[in-house]
Structures are given as C-alpha cells and as structure tokens.
Design a protein around this motif. Structure first.
Motif, PDB file in Angstrom:
ATOM      1  N   ASP A 177       0.817  -1.264   0.011  1.00 15.65           N
ATOM      2  CA  ASP A 177       0.104   0.022  -0.141  1.00 15.65           C
ATOM      3  C   ASP A 177       0.986   1.119  -0.051  1.00 15.65           C
ATOM      4  N   CYS A 214      -7.358  -1.558 -11.504  1.00 16.52           N
ATOM      5  CA  CYS A 214      -7.203  -2.402 -10.272  1.00 16.52           C
ATOM      6  C   CYS A 214      -6.556  -3.717 -10.794  1.00 16.52           C
ATOM      7  N   TYR A 230      -9.937   8.548   0.356  1.00 17.86           N
ATOM      8  CA  TYR A 230      -8.386   7.713  -0.195  1.00 17.86           C
ATOM      9  C   TYR A 230      -8.156   8.031  -1.519  1.00 17.86           C
ATOM     10  N   VAL A 256      -4.323   9.044  -2.557  1.00  7.10           N
ATOM     11  CA  VAL A 256      -3.538   8.463  -3.788  1.00  7.10           C
ATOM     12  C   VAL A 256      -3.287   9.647  -5.076  1.00  7.10           C
ATOM     13  N   THR A 290      -8.255  -4.622   5.145  1.00  2.81           N
ATOM     14  CA  THR A 290      -7.043  -3.405   5.449  1.00  2.81           C
ATOM     15  C   THR A 290      -5.779  -4.115   5.421  1.00  2.81           C
ATOM     16  N   MET A 321      -5.351   1.493   1.984  1.00  4.37           N
ATOM     17  CA  MET A 321      -6.092   0.844   0.972  1.00  4.37           C
ATOM     18  C   MET A 321      -7.058  -0.239   1.746  1.00  4.37           C
ATOM     19  N   ALA A 331      -8.915  -3.445   0.427  1.00  5.49           N
ATOM     20  CA  ALA A 331      -9.044  -4.315  -0.466  1.00  5.49           C
ATOM     21  C   ALA A 331     -10.454  -4.940  -0.530  1.00  5.49           C
ATOM     22  N   PHE A 384      -7.469  -4.692  -5.959  1.00  6.76           N
ATOM     23  CA  PHE A 384      -6.545  -3.648  -5.298  1.00  6.76           C
ATOM     24  C   PHE A 384      -6.522  -2.897  -6.207  1.00  6.76           C
ATOM     25  N   PHE A 385      -6.693  -1.380  -5.878  1.00  5.07           N
ATOM     26  CA  PHE A 385      -6.283  -0.461  -6.777  1.00  5.07           C
ATOM     27  C   PHE A 385      -4.964  -0.237  -7.037  1.00  5.07           C
ATOM     28  N   GLY A 438      -2.915   2.602  -6.107  1.00  2.33           N
ATOM     29  CA  GLY A 438      -2.451   2.694  -4.593  1.00  2.33           C
ATOM     30  C   GLY A 438      -1.333   1.719  -4.146  1.00  2.33           C
ATOM     31  N   LEU A 439      -0.573   1.030  -5.047  1.00  3.18           N
ATOM     32  CA  LEU A 439       0.188   0.082  -4.803  1.00  3.18           C
ATOM     33  C   LEU A 439       1.690   0.498  -5.109  1.00  3.18           C
TER      34      LEU A 439
END
Length: 172
Positions: free
Chosen positions: A6, A28, A95, A99, A136, A145, A147, A162-163, A166-167
């Motif tokens: 994250d 995603c 969020y 991001v 989370t 994030m 999920a 998962f975005f 955001g990773l």
C-alpha cells in the motif's frame, strides 16, 4: 518475488505468487486466491531431530491452532473491516485524495487517467457492494487501502481487488 505494498501505509497487500490480472479498465489488480487450512504454532519433530516411528502415527499438535480462510488474507495478515455504503463513500473520497497526492509526487502523468477511471470503478463497486468483504493492511491504518474480497461465479474461488495506483511494488 515481487511484494505489492500500500502506498499510504506500506503494508504488504499481496505478492506475485498468486494469479494476478489487470481489470479491463486498468484501474485495479484482480488477485485470485484459494481457501486454505493451515496448522500454526506446531513444531515439526523432524526439524529438531525427532523420528516418529511408523507404528505410532498419532497427531500431536500441542499448542497449535488451525487457521482457515483465503490464502491472500492469511499470508499477508490482512485485517477484515466493515463498511456501510455511506461509510465506504466517505472512506473512498479521502483515499482518492491521498492517492492523487502521491501520484502528483511520483507520476504526474497518471493523475488525470486515475481521476477519470476511479469514478467509474467506484460506481461499479457501489453497484456490487453487498458482494464484498473489506480488508485493510496489517496495521489497520484507516487511511490505507481497503481491498475487496469477492468470489467467482462458481461461488468457491476467492479473488481480491486492489487499486493499482495505490500500490508500490518491491522486488525481494
């Protein structure tokens, strides 16, 4: 191995040991898992020089516990959380701002596509809201994030969403 973390909390979310696919909108990652059962806390006698005889094969798991669930959740210590539709809307607004700020620092060209795509993705999530379980990272930071866990049409195969923006990926 690649670990996906994250960007906000740096919690491990998943790794490349799973089947990973990008969603058609490119927003995603869909990560397919399995339902597993694992004994935790047991000590394998073979590791400490034990040699159980073939006649005596009783299973002694003193102090051990059996854990079952989705492998992604168990392996990366994701924590289940809950949302109402309204509380999720409030969370996702905050969020997205976080991001967006990270993207402005690290990848400014990605900000516009992210902001356009995230709106459609959130509408899709809200449309299927009742299907999801929410997770989370290990630290349970409310800014991080969340999920989404759902099951394929077979009702047995779990997958998590998962975005992508955001990773961060980290090679181990």
């Amino acid at each position: 191995m690649i670990i996906y973390k994250d960007t906000v909390t740096e919690d491990e979310m998943f790794s490349d040991i799973y089947k990973i696919a990008e969603t058609p909108d490119g927003m995603c990652f869909e990560v397919e898992g399995k339902i597993i059962q694992r004994v935790e806390g047991a000590i394998d006698d073979a590791l400490i020089g034990g040699n159980a005889s073939a006649e005596c094969q009783e299973e002694d798991i003193g102090g051990a516990t059996t854990v079952s669930g989705v492998d992604i959740v168990i392996n990366h210590k994701l924590q289940e959380t809950g949302f109402t539709k309204d509380s999720y809307k409030n969370y996702i607004k905050d969020y997205v701002k976080l991001v967006k700020a990270k993207l402005e620092e690290t990848d400014p060209d990605r900000v516009k596509p992210f902001m356009k795509g995230i709106q459609d993705r959130v509408k899709l999530i809200l449309g299927n809201f009742k299907n999801y379980q929410f997770y989370t990272g290990e630290r349970m930071n409310p800014d991080g994030m969340v999920a989404l866990l759902d099951y394929r049409e077979d009702g047995v195969t779990p997958f998590m969403i998962f975005f992508k923006d955001g990773l961060i990926s980290e090679k181990c």
